[in-house]
Design a protein around this motif. Structure first.
Motif, PDB file in Angstrom:
ATOM      1  N   HIS A   1      25.688  49.190   2.632  1.00  0.00           N
ATOM      2  CA  HIS A   1      24.527  49.588   3.425  1.00  0.00           C
ATOM      3  C   HIS A   1      23.865  48.419   4.145  1.00  0.00           C
ATOM      4  CE1 HIS A   1      24.874  53.483   1.576  1.00  0.00           C
ATOM      5  NE2 HIS A   1      24.929  52.894   0.388  1.00  0.00           N
ATOM      6  N   ARG A   2      24.430  47.239   4.044  1.00  0.00           N
ATOM      7  CA  ARG A   2      23.810  46.055   4.629  1.00  0.00           C
ATOM      8  C   ARG A   2      23.660  46.176   6.146  1.00  0.00           C
ATOM      9  NH1 ARG A   2      25.935  41.002   1.635  1.00  0.00           N
ATOM     10  NH2 ARG A   2      24.271  41.306   0.153  1.00  0.00           N
ATOM     11  N   GLY A   3      24.687  46.644   6.833  1.00  0.00           N
ATOM     12  CA  GLY A   3      24.630  46.813   8.286  1.00  0.00           C
ATOM     13  C   GLY A   3      23.592  47.841   8.692  1.00  0.00           C
ATOM     14  N   GLU A   4      23.532  48.919   7.930  1.00  0.00           N
ATOM     15  CA  GLU A   4      22.553  49.972   8.206  1.00  0.00           C
ATOM     16  C   GLU A   4      21.127  49.457   8.028  1.00  0.00           C
ATOM     17  OE1 GLU A   4      21.365  54.324   6.360  1.00  0.00           O
ATOM     18  OE2 GLU A   4      23.324  53.464   5.921  1.00  0.00           O
ATOM     19  N   ILE A   5      20.903  48.667   7.022  1.00  0.00           N
ATOM     20  CA  ILE A   5      19.579  48.104   6.773  1.00  0.00           C
ATOM     21  C   ILE A   5      19.184  47.156   7.900  1.00  0.00           C
ATOM     22  CG2 ILE A   5      18.270  46.576   5.260  1.00  0.00           C
ATOM     23  CD1 ILE A   5      19.859  47.826   2.914  1.00  0.00           C
ATOM     24  N   LYS A   6      20.126  46.324   8.343  1.00  0.00           N
ATOM     25  CA  LYS A   6      19.849  45.406   9.452  1.00  0.00           C
ATOM     26  C   LYS A   6      19.517  46.174  10.725  1.00  0.00           C
ATOM     27  CE  LYS A   6      22.409  41.323   8.076  1.00  0.00           C
ATOM     28  NZ  LYS A   6      23.503  40.402   8.414  1.00  0.00           N
ATOM     29  N   ARG A   7      20.261  47.250  10.995  1.00  0.00           N
ATOM     30  CA  ARG A   7      20.000  48.073  12.171  1.00  0.00           C
ATOM     31  C   ARG A   7      18.617  48.700  12.117  1.00  0.00           C
ATOM     32  NH1 ARG A   7      25.025  49.510  12.041  1.00  0.00           N
ATOM     33  NH2 ARG A   7      24.703  51.306  10.702  1.00  0.00           N
ATOM     34  N   GLU A   8      18.257  49.228  10.969  1.00  0.00           N
ATOM     35  CA  GLU A   8      16.941  49.848  10.810  1.00  0.00           C
ATOM     36  C   GLU A   8      15.820  48.830  11.008  1.00  0.00           C
ATOM     37  OE1 GLU A   8      15.813  52.993  10.277  1.00  0.00           O
ATOM     38  OE2 GLU A   8      17.857  53.671  10.627  1.00  0.00           O
ATOM     39  N   LEU A   9      15.985  47.638  10.447  1.00  0.00           N
ATOM     40  CA  LEU A   9      14.972  46.593  10.627  1.00  0.00           C
ATOM     41  C   LEU A   9      14.869  46.163  12.083  1.00  0.00           C
ATOM     42  CD1 LEU A   9      15.564  44.394   7.469  1.00  0.00           C
ATOM     43  CD2 LEU A   9      13.599  45.849   7.959  1.00  0.00           C
ATOM     44  N   ARG A  10      16.004  46.065  12.777  1.00  0.00           N
ATOM     45  CA  ARG A  10      15.992  45.698  14.192  1.00  0.00           C
ATOM     46  C   ARG A  10      15.312  46.776  15.029  1.00  0.00           C
ATOM     47  NH1 ARG A  10      21.458  45.538  15.868  1.00  0.00           N
ATOM     48  NH2 ARG A  10      21.088  47.650  16.558  1.00  0.00           N
ATOM     49  N   ASP A  11      15.599  48.050  14.732  1.00  0.00           N
ATOM     50  CA  ASP A  11      14.959  49.145  15.459  1.00  0.00           C
ATOM     51  C   ASP A  11      13.454  49.161  15.222  1.00  0.00           C
ATOM     52  OD1 ASP A  11      17.416  49.862  16.404  1.00  0.00           O
ATOM     53  OD2 ASP A  11      17.655  51.592  15.055  1.00  0.00           O
ATOM     54  N   GLU A  12      13.058  48.914  13.986  1.00  0.00           N
ATOM     55  CA  GLU A  12      11.638  48.846  13.656  1.00  0.00           C
ATOM     56  C   GLU A  12      10.961  47.701  14.413  1.00  0.00           C
ATOM     57  OE1 GLU A  12       9.886  48.221   9.503  1.00  0.00           O
ATOM     58  OE2 GLU A  12      10.944  50.142   9.400  1.00  0.00           O
ATOM     59  N   ASN A  13      11.625  46.567  14.486  1.00  0.00           N
ATOM     60  CA  ASN A  13      11.106  45.417  15.203  1.00  0.00           C
ATOM     61  C   ASN A  13      10.997  45.720  16.702  1.00  0.00           C
ATOM     62  OD1 ASN A  13      10.155  42.832  15.501  1.00  0.00           O
ATOM     63  ND2 ASN A  13      12.181  41.922  15.626  1.00  0.00           N
ATOM     64  N   ASP A  14      11.991  46.427  17.269  1.00  0.00           N
ATOM     65  CA  ASP A  14      11.955  46.786  18.683  1.00  0.00           C
ATOM     66  C   ASP A  14      10.778  47.704  18.995  1.00  0.00           C
ATOM     67  OD1 ASP A  14      14.197  45.281  19.114  1.00  0.00           O
ATOM     68  OD2 ASP A  14      15.574  46.996  19.138  1.00  0.00           O
TER      69      ASP A  14
ATOM     70  N   LEU B   1       5.363  48.517  21.305  1.00  0.00           N
ATOM     71  CA  LEU B   1       3.953  48.854  21.149  1.00  0.00           C
ATOM     72  C   LEU B   1       3.046  47.676  21.453  1.00  0.00           C
ATOM     73  CD1 LEU B   1       4.010  51.045  17.923  1.00  0.00           C
ATOM     74  CD2 LEU B   1       3.571  51.796  20.251  1.00  0.00           C
ATOM     75  N   SER B   2       3.471  46.492  21.062  1.00  0.00           N
ATOM     76  CA  SER B   2       2.645  45.308  21.270  1.00  0.00           C
ATOM     77  C   SER B   2       2.541  44.932  22.739  1.00  0.00           C
ATOM     78  CB  SER B   2       3.203  44.127  20.488  1.00  0.00           C
ATOM     79  OG  SER B   2       3.192  44.420  19.112  1.00  0.00           O
ATOM     80  N   PHE B   3       3.636  45.039  23.472  1.00  0.00           N
ATOM     81  CA  PHE B   3       3.649  44.641  24.874  1.00  0.00           C
ATOM     82  C   PHE B   3       3.481  45.817  25.825  1.00  0.00           C
ATOM     83  CE2 PHE B   3       5.910  41.004  22.973  1.00  0.00           C
ATOM     84  CZ  PHE B   3       5.131  39.988  23.486  1.00  0.00           C
ATOM     85  N   SER B   4       3.191  46.997  25.310  1.00  0.00           N
ATOM     86  CA  SER B   4       3.111  48.180  26.168  1.00  0.00           C
ATOM     87  C   SER B   4       1.992  48.066  27.205  1.00  0.00           C
ATOM     88  CB  SER B   4       2.922  49.437  25.327  1.00  0.00           C
ATOM     89  OG  SER B   4       1.681  49.395  24.656  1.00  0.00           O
ATOM     90  N   GLU B   5       0.903  47.430  26.855  1.00  0.00           N
ATOM     91  CA  GLU B   5      -0.202  47.295  27.802  1.00  0.00           C
ATOM     92  C   GLU B   5       0.211  46.464  29.014  1.00  0.00           C
ATOM     93  OE1 GLU B   5      -4.034  45.191  26.867  1.00  0.00           O
ATOM     94  OE2 GLU B   5      -4.594  47.290  26.566  1.00  0.00           O
TER      95      GLU B   5
ATOM     96  N   PHE C   1      10.597  37.059  22.300  1.00  0.00           N
ATOM     97  CA  PHE C   1      10.523  38.042  23.372  1.00  0.00           C
ATOM     98  C   PHE C   1      11.803  38.079  24.197  1.00  0.00           C
ATOM     99  CE2 PHE C   1       9.353  39.340  27.684  1.00  0.00           C
ATOM    100  CZ  PHE C   1       8.873  40.590  27.409  1.00  0.00           C
ATOM    101  N   HIS C   2      12.404  36.931  24.451  1.00  0.00           N
ATOM    102  CA  HIS C   2      13.619  36.864  25.270  1.00  0.00           C
ATOM    103  C   HIS C   2      14.736  37.702  24.645  1.00  0.00           C
ATOM    104  CE1 HIS C   2      16.603  35.336  28.005  1.00  0.00           C
ATOM    105  NE2 HIS C   2      17.335  34.927  26.986  1.00  0.00           N
ATOM    106  N   GLU C   3      14.970  37.539  23.365  1.00  0.00           N
ATOM    107  CA  GLU C   3      16.006  38.309  22.681  1.00  0.00           C
ATOM    108  C   GLU C   3      15.703  39.797  22.736  1.00  0.00           C
ATOM    109  OE1 GLU C   3      16.348  36.814  18.730  1.00  0.00           O
ATOM    110  OE2 GLU C   3      16.567  34.751  19.421  1.00  0.00           O
ATOM    111  N   TRP C   4      14.420  40.149  22.628  1.00  0.00           N
ATOM    112  CA  TRP C   4      14.028  41.550  22.624  1.00  0.00           C
ATOM    113  C   TRP C   4      14.290  42.193  23.971  1.00  0.00           C
ATOM    114  CZ3 TRP C   4      10.032  44.050  25.358  1.00  0.00           C
ATOM    115  CH2 TRP C   4       9.849  45.375  25.002  1.00  0.00           C
ATOM    116  N   HIS C   5      13.867  41.560  25.072  1.00  0.00           N
ATOM    117  CA  HIS C   5      14.033  42.230  26.363  1.00  0.00           C
ATOM    118  C   HIS C   5      15.503  42.281  26.777  1.00  0.00           C
ATOM    119  CE1 HIS C   5      14.805  39.087  29.422  1.00  0.00           C
ATOM    120  NE2 HIS C   5      13.956  38.313  28.792  1.00  0.00           N
ATOM    121  N   LEU C   6      16.336  41.352  26.322  1.00  0.00           N
ATOM    122  CA  LEU C   6      17.768  41.455  26.566  1.00  0.00           C
ATOM    123  C   LEU C   6      18.368  42.624  25.777  1.00  0.00           C
ATOM    124  CD1 LEU C   6      18.940  37.734  26.596  1.00  0.00           C
ATOM    125  CD2 LEU C   6      18.656  39.271  28.544  1.00  0.00           C
TER     126      LEU C   6
END
Length: 87
Positions: free
Chosen positions: A22-35, A40-44, A67-72
């Protein structure tokens, strides 16, 4: 090596065996949560009203570094925000 040490090592091994698939699934979920948090933080700044902007304001200096990694990852080749130049 005592019985308690062997038992704790066996339990740690068992726990690792259960987590491994389940390690890959956990990483994906954490990345989605972070996204979602970044969105929400930059929506304004993107033109969407943010009801919690007051509380996220002090987090911006920490988040600008990632931020750079996120917008890519979101599919934006260049930074969509004028105030943040990362590319």
């Amino acid at each position: 090596m005592g019985f308690k040490d062997q038992l704790s090592r066996a339990l740690a091994f068992y726990d690792e065996v259960l987590r491994l698939p389940h390690r890959g699934e956990i990483k994906r979920e954490l990345r989605d949560e972070n996204d979602i948090f970044y969105l929400l933080s930059f929506s304004e700044m993107l033109g969407l009203p943010n009801p919690v902007s007051y509380y996220t304001l002090e987090l911006y200096p920490e988040m600008v570094e990632e931020f750079h990694e996120w917008h890519l990852r979101m599919g934006m080749e260049k930074s969509p925000l004028d105030g943040i130049r990362c590319c």
